[in-house]
Design an enzyme around this catalytic site. Structure first.
Site, PDB file in Angstrom:
ATOM      1  N   GLU A 149      -4.059   5.513   8.058  1.00 33.85           N
ATOM      2  CA  GLU A 149      -5.363   6.537   7.689  1.00 33.85           C
ATOM      3  C   GLU A 149      -6.498   5.609   8.016  1.00 33.85           C
ATOM      4  OE1 GLU A 149      -4.631   6.593   3.413  1.00 33.85           O
ATOM      5  OE2 GLU A 149      -6.837   5.966   3.205  1.00 33.85           O
ATOM      6  N   GLU A 194      -1.667  16.808   2.870  1.00 30.01           N
ATOM      7  CA  GLU A 194      -2.133  15.990   1.951  1.00 30.01           C
ATOM      8  C   GLU A 194      -3.210  16.963   1.363  1.00 30.01           C
ATOM      9  OE1 GLU A 194      -3.780  12.017   2.628  1.00 30.01           O
ATOM     10  OE2 GLU A 194      -4.111  11.682   0.508  1.00 30.01           O
ATOM     11  N   ASP A 225      -5.834  10.245  10.589  1.00 28.69           N
ATOM     12  CA  ASP A 225      -6.809  11.140   9.848  1.00 28.69           C
ATOM     13  C   ASP A 225      -7.467  11.824  11.145  1.00 28.69           C
ATOM     14  OD1 ASP A 225      -9.296  12.236   8.871  1.00 28.69           O
ATOM     15  OD2 ASP A 225      -8.637  11.285   7.197  1.00 28.69           O
ATOM     16  N   ASP A 269       0.229   4.966  -3.582  1.00 20.51           N
ATOM     17  CA  ASP A 269      -0.652   4.479  -2.538  1.00 20.51           C
ATOM     18  C   ASP A 269      -1.371   3.487  -3.221  1.00 20.51           C
ATOM     19  OD1 ASP A 269      -2.591   4.246  -0.757  1.00 20.51           O
ATOM     20  OD2 ASP A 269      -3.219   6.161  -0.836  1.00 20.51           O
ATOM     21  N   LYS A 322      -1.990   6.546  -7.378  1.00 22.93           N
ATOM     22  CA  LYS A 322      -2.739   5.394  -6.779  1.00 22.93           C
ATOM     23  C   LYS A 322      -1.932   4.104  -7.691  1.00 22.93           C
ATOM     24  CE  LYS A 322      -5.441   7.062  -4.066  1.00 22.93           C
ATOM     25  NZ  LYS A 322      -5.347   6.712  -2.800  1.00 22.93           N
ATOM     26  N   HIS A 375      -3.313  12.306   7.296  1.00 22.96           N
ATOM     27  CA  HIS A 375      -4.143  11.937   6.235  1.00 22.96           C
ATOM     28  C   HIS A 375      -5.383  12.886   6.044  1.00 22.96           C
ATOM     29  CE1 HIS A 375      -7.512   9.550   4.500  1.00 22.96           C
ATOM     30  NE2 HIS A 375      -6.713   9.256   3.588  1.00 22.96           N
TER      31      HIS A 375
HETATM   32 CA    CA Z   1      -4.251   6.859   1.361  1.00 25.46          CA
END
Ligand code: CA
Length: 378
Positions: A249, A332, A272, A197, A169, A299
Site C-alpha cells: 500500500e 477493502e 492503492d 495488519d 490491527k 488497498h
Molecule cells: Ca494496511
C-alpha cells in the site's frame, strides 16, 4: 476533448474525540484528502484523488503538473502519465510525486468514460464480476482499558452485519497482539476469515515471532509485517511463516512493485489506486503481479472518489488463477467513521451484507455532492 482547467480541493474532517482510533503508527484524529477535478473544453468534469497528506499533493498538482496539462487531449492518459513522471523523476520517483499523478490519472479515466458513456471497468476490458465481496477494515486500537474485549465486541458487530472477512490491527507489542488476535478469533468463530495488519511496526525477527505465536488462529494474511523498503525482510518473514504475506500500500509505480512481485516477497500485493499511479499504472502493476503469480487485493483508504475508482479496478482484475470456482479479489471496506467516504457521493454503491455493487454509470459513475465538497473544504 481538451483540458481547460484543473481544480484542487483539499478536504478535511476532524474526528470527534470518541471516534479517534489508533494503529501502530499512532492515533488518527482527522480524515483528509486531495481531490483533483479536471474540466474539459466540452464541459465535462472528472474527479481523482491523491493518497497522503493533501497540502503537498495540492502544491505538486497546482505548481508542477497543471501547467503541463492545460490544452492537452484528455484521452491521452498514458502519454500524460509518462510526461508528468518523466519530467520530474529526478526528484520524485515514489510517494507524493506519484500520488499526485494518481489523482490526475483517475480524473482522466473518469472523463474518458463520461465522454464514451461507458464505465471505467468496461474501458479496462470488462468486468470479471459486477459484485465484489468486501472485508471489514476496522478493529483499530481504542482508548479503553481492555482493548481485547472492545475488539471482540466490534468483531461480533461486523459478523452480525454479514461480513465473512475482516482485518484487525496489530503492532502494539507481541503480548498485546496475541491477546487481541485470540479475542477476535474466539469472538467470530472458526469460519470467518481474519487478517492482521502491523503497519510495518516490526523488524523481520519480531514479525516472525508474532506470526508463530498466532499461527494457530488461522489468519488469512499478515499485512505489512516490516517496513516497505525491507524487501529481504518480507522474503524472510514469508519463508518462515505458514501465513500468507501481504503488502504494497505504500509502494509506488511499476518499478516499486517489480521487486515485490518478482522476488515473491508477498502472496498478496495491495496497490492503492490513489497512490500507485492511478488506473494507468495500477493496470501495469496488476500485469506484473499476474506474471509473478501474485494475487492483487487493492488497498482502499479513501473518500468516495478513491472508493469508486477502486471498485472499477477490482471489477476488472482477472482472478488469480482462473478456475471454475476461482478465488476472487477481496475489497477493502474501511469501517472507521469518515463522512468524506460516506457523504460525498449522491449515489453511494449499494451494499447488501458484505457484497458491494460495482457502479455502472459512465466514467467512475460517481455523482459528487457539491454541497458536501464545500462543507469539508479545508
Ligand atoms: Ca494496511
Amino acid at each position: 476533448m481538451k483540458i481547460r482547467e484543473v481544480r484542487t480541493h483539499v478536504l478535511r474532517h476532524e474526528l470527534p474525540e470518541a471516534e479517534v482510533f489508533g494503529s501502530s503508527k499512532g492515533w488518527h484524529a482527522a480524515r483528509q484528502a486531495l481531490l483533483v477535478e479536471i474540466v474539459t473544453d466540452d464541459g465535462l468534469s472528472g474527479f481523482g484523488e491523491a493518497y497522503g497528506p493533501p497540502a503537498v499533493n495540492r502544491t505538486l498538482v497546482d505548481e508542477l503538473y497543471t501547467p503541463r496539462l492545460i490544452g492537452r487531449d484528455a484521452f491521452e492518459h498514458a502519454v500524460i502519465w509518462e510526461d508528468l513522471f518523466g519530467t520530474f523523476r529526478d526528484y520524485g520517483r515514489k510517494g507524493w510525486a506519484v500520488a499526485a499523478i494518481s489523482a490526475i490519472d483517475i480524473a482522466l479515466w473518469d472523463l474518458k468514460g463520461q465522454a464514451l458513456r461507458q464505465p471505467v471497468w468496461k474501458l479496462l476490458g470488462g468486468a470479471f464480476r459486477r459484485e465484489v465481496q468486501a472485508y471489514a477494515t476496522g478493529l483499530y486500537r481504542h482508548r479503553v482499558a481492555d482493548n481485547a474485549r472492545a475488539l471482540a465486541r466490534e468483531a461480533e458487530g461486523y459478523a452480525a452485519e454479514g461480513f465473512r472477512a475482516m482485518k484487525m490491527k496489530v503492532g502494539f507489542g507481541l503480548d498485546e497482539d496475541v491477546r487481541n488476535v485470540r479475542a477476535v478469533r474466539e469472538a467470530i468463530g472458526p469460519d470467518r476469515l481474519l487478517a492482521m495488519d502491523a503497519n510495518h511496526a516490526y523488524d523481520a525477527g519480531q514479525a516472525i515471532r508474532l506470526g508463530r505465536k498466532v499461527e494457530a488462529y488461522d489468519l488469512a494474511w499478515f499485512e505489512e509485517p516490516v517496513v516497505p523498503e525491507d524487501v529481504d525482510g518480507y522474503c524472510q518473514v514469508r519463508a518462515a511463516l505458514r501465513i500468507p504475506i501481504a503488502g504494497g500500500e505504500t509502494e509506488y509505480a511499476r518499478w516499486g512493485f517489480r521487486e515485490l512481485c518478482a522476488r515473491r516477497a508477498v502472496d498478496i500485493v495491495q496497490p492503492d489506486i490513489c497512490g500507485c499511479g492511478g488506473f494507468t499504472e495500477a493496470w501495469r502493476i496488476a500485469a506484473l503481479a499476474s506474471a509473478s503469480g501474485v494475487t492483487v487485493y487493492p488497498h482502499v483508504w479513501a473518500t468516495a472518489v478513491g472508493f469508486f475508482a477502486s471498485l472499477h479496478l477490482t471489477a476488472a482484475l482477472p482472478p488469480n488463477p482462473p478456475a471454475m470456482l476461482p478465488s476472487e479479489p477481496l475489497f477493502e471496506l474501511d469501517r472507521t467513521p469518515n463522512p468524506l467516504r460516506e457523504q460525498l457521493a449522491q449515489n453511494p454503491p449499494k451494499r447488501a451484507g458484505d457484497v458491494l455493487e460495482v457502479p455502472a454509470g459512465p466514467g467512475l459513475g460517481l455523482e459528487i455532492d457539491r454541497r458536501v465538497l464545500a462543507r469539508y473544504r479545508a
